[in-house]
Scaffold this motif. Sequence first.
Motif, PDB file in Angstrom:
ATOM      1  N   ILE A 354     106.475  52.346   2.295  1.00 26.70           N
ATOM      2  CA  ILE A 354     106.418  54.366   1.238  1.00 26.70           C
ATOM      3  C   ILE A 354     107.398  54.642   1.440  1.00 26.70           C
ATOM      4  CG2 ILE A 354     104.714  55.834   0.472  1.00 26.70           C
ATOM      5  CD1 ILE A 354     102.895  53.699   1.280  1.00 26.70           C
ATOM      6  N   ARG A 355     107.741  55.463   2.505  1.00 28.42           N
ATOM      7  CA  ARG A 355     108.759  56.502   2.836  1.00 28.42           C
ATOM      8  C   ARG A 355     110.406  56.120   1.921  1.00 28.42           C
ATOM      9  NH1 ARG A 355     111.302  58.099   8.985  1.00 28.42           N
ATOM     10  NH2 ARG A 355     112.367  55.867   7.830  1.00 28.42           N
ATOM     11  N   ASP A 356     110.790  54.315   2.265  1.00 23.59           N
ATOM     12  CA  ASP A 356     112.176  54.344   2.113  1.00 23.59           C
ATOM     13  C   ASP A 356     111.861  53.562   1.042  1.00 23.59           C
ATOM     14  OD1 ASP A 356     112.458  55.501   4.279  1.00 23.59           O
ATOM     15  OD2 ASP A 356     112.954  53.260   5.841  1.00 23.59           O
ATOM     16  N   ASN A 357     111.099  53.016   0.215  1.00 23.97           N
ATOM     17  CA  ASN A 357     111.234  51.947  -0.851  1.00 23.97           C
ATOM     18  C   ASN A 357     110.179  51.727  -1.987  1.00 23.97           C
ATOM     19  OD1 ASN A 357     112.767  50.057   0.778  1.00 23.97           O
ATOM     20  ND2 ASN A 357     111.080  49.431   1.608  1.00 23.97           N
ATOM     21  N   TYR A 358     109.964  53.362  -1.859  1.00 23.81           N
ATOM     22  CA  TYR A 358     108.802  53.893  -3.024  1.00 23.81           C
ATOM     23  C   TYR A 358     109.326  55.625  -3.363  1.00 23.81           C
ATOM     24  CZ  TYR A 358     107.367  49.170  -3.334  1.00 23.81           C
ATOM     25  OH  TYR A 358     107.176  47.573  -3.446  1.00 23.81           O
ATOM     26  N   GLY A 359     110.299  55.616  -2.988  1.00 23.03           N
ATOM     27  CA  GLY A 359     110.969  57.167  -3.582  1.00 23.03           C
ATOM     28  C   GLY A 359     109.413  58.535  -2.948  1.00 23.03           C
ATOM     29  N   ASN A 360     109.114  57.707  -1.532  1.00 25.51           N
ATOM     30  CA  ASN A 360     108.273  58.629  -0.739  1.00 25.51           C
ATOM     31  C   ASN A 360     106.989  59.757  -1.430  1.00 25.51           C
ATOM     32  OD1 ASN A 360     107.601  59.428   1.849  1.00 25.51           O
ATOM     33  ND2 ASN A 360     109.067  60.975   2.038  1.00 25.51           N
ATOM     34  N   ILE A 361     106.481  59.036  -2.700  1.00 21.78           N
ATOM     35  CA  ILE A 361     105.532  59.749  -3.380  1.00 21.78           C
ATOM     36  C   ILE A 361     104.775  59.286  -2.443  1.00 21.78           C
ATOM     37  CG2 ILE A 361     104.334  56.909  -3.869  1.00 21.78           C
ATOM     38  CD1 ILE A 361     103.913  57.718  -6.365  1.00 21.78           C
ATOM     39  N   PRO A 362     103.650  60.615  -2.319  1.00 30.77           N
ATOM     40  CA  PRO A 362     102.955  61.065  -2.552  1.00 30.77           C
ATOM     41  C   PRO A 362     101.722  59.854  -2.212  1.00 30.77           C
ATOM     42  CG  PRO A 362     103.309  62.536  -4.201  1.00 30.77           C
ATOM     43  CD  PRO A 362     104.229  61.796  -4.018  1.00 30.77           C
ATOM     44  N   TRP A 363     100.848  59.832  -0.777  1.00 28.49           N
ATOM     45  CA  TRP A 363      99.950  58.791  -0.634  1.00 28.49           C
ATOM     46  C   TRP A 363      98.742  59.346   0.598  1.00 28.49           C
ATOM     47  CZ3 TRP A 363      99.619  55.946   3.427  1.00 28.49           C
ATOM     48  CH2 TRP A 363     100.599  56.358   4.959  1.00 28.49           C
ATOM     49  N   TYR A 364      97.773  58.299   0.422  1.00 32.74           N
ATOM     50  CA  TYR A 364      96.779  58.374   1.263  1.00 32.74           C
ATOM     51  C   TYR A 364      96.340  57.327   1.203  1.00 32.74           C
ATOM     52  CZ  TYR A 364      93.028  58.674  -1.631  1.00 32.74           C
ATOM     53  OH  TYR A 364      91.301  58.039  -2.143  1.00 32.74           O
ATOM     54  N   VAL A 365      95.900  57.569   3.030  1.00 33.19           N
ATOM     55  CA  VAL A 365      94.378  56.367   3.422  1.00 33.19           C
ATOM     56  C   VAL A 365      92.983  56.800   2.681  1.00 33.19           C
ATOM     57  CG1 VAL A 365      93.505  55.131   5.362  1.00 33.19           C
ATOM     58  CG2 VAL A 365      95.713  56.398   5.781  1.00 33.19           C
TER      59      VAL A 365
END
Length: 463
Positions: A354-365
């Motif tokens: 997610i950091r490298d390929n998806y713009g480091n979008i905010p995410w949660y588990v």
Amino acid sequence: MKHKFPENFWWGAATSGPQSEGRFNKKHRSVFDYWYDTEPDAFFDRVGPNVASNFYNSFREDFKMMKSIGFNSFRTSIQWTRLIKDFETAEVEADAVRFYNEVIDECISNGMIPVMNLHHFDLPVELYEKYGGWESKHVVDLFAKYAKVCFDLFGDRVKHWTTFNEPIVIVQGEYLNQFHYPNIVDGKKAVQVSYNLNLASAKAIEEFKKNENNKGGRIGIVLNLTPAYPRSDSEEDLAASDFANKFHNRMFLDPAVLGHFPEGLAEVFEKDGVLWQSSSEEMELIRNNKVDFLGVNFYQPLRVKVREHELDESKTGWLPDKYYEYYEMPGRRVNPHKNWEIYPEAMYDIAINIRDNYGNIPWYVSENGMGVYGEEKFKDENGMIVDDYRIDFVTEHLEFLHKGIEEGSNCFGYHLWTPIDCWSWMNAYRNRYGFISLDLATQIKTIKKSGYWFKDVAENNGF
């Protein structure tokens, strides 16, 4: 404190309307209600969704228990079949409006952030019977109407929304692997449904953005990411894992976050004669309505290898399995109750992807957890379930998540599946997942050892 998490980190758990509320005062049936009514033997011990964990009646006490074990956030879903009286006009049921208002207010008054999901495998059965459900773009439009009603009614207080929970599971369960009603195997329909679900999510996001009520709010989607690891570094195994990743993960992840489908996927579908029907206007809509954040459900990885025996399409029709076979890694650790591989390292891999390929979008588990059969045999002399295996499972996953956060992944929370043991589709109550146990016969709820452990983690924002 070895593992300290970011400030304002979410600690909590997730459930859904159809798995917790029961069918009290619900006028319409979802596909699961219908399936249970017509074929109860398909469900473990013939237990259906009629009572579930009685959240419809006991939510006030339930929230108090959740607060007592340190939750600062909580996800559930609104049931389309409960809220809406007329699916075409989106006229609402008064009792459902009262109920969801009370749930949201009670959640907030207990110091928890409410996270509301719009669809958790609970399509109204009449929309399946009339239109073929998610095969139909009319149903996509009805979903957008329903989403608008939710934002109108609840957007003043709910500031975190998600459109779908695990949309790939709708595709797998209903159209490929026969574990959700209508249990059909049709690869071409599966591909169209995948596209329509992406479109439905984008249309709901478009409604969200237009709505004055949602100022200061965010909208996302909950995806179960199952990283597809190849058996080896051979070109063939790598190609198999690349396609499996595109189909099972990126077919929803890329449109949600990047606004387009993974490169090369539509070309494969077109070559195989199963490409979805789409328009340039729809593709534009998907491009312009990306998510603000991502919920990630992680339970197990996917292990794949090159196909060693050609798929017999004369028997099955087209299936994504044409391009890979599943593979059991030797020496893998397994949860024996589900036969699911335990691989917490994937939590780190997801964080870095997610950091490298998806713009480091905010995410949660948004979900992680361990289903266990026969938990009552782990009771101590005071009647508490001593679930050290769950504490160990969550600890390991949090350690790898923490490593990803330390290396810059923009993760803002962790939710267990689930707060209170809940009804789990065909499995009913076979496997228990909660921090809080439910005695089905009496509806008495009791905190497990893991719940008290989690309270410490939440209060210390780490462990």
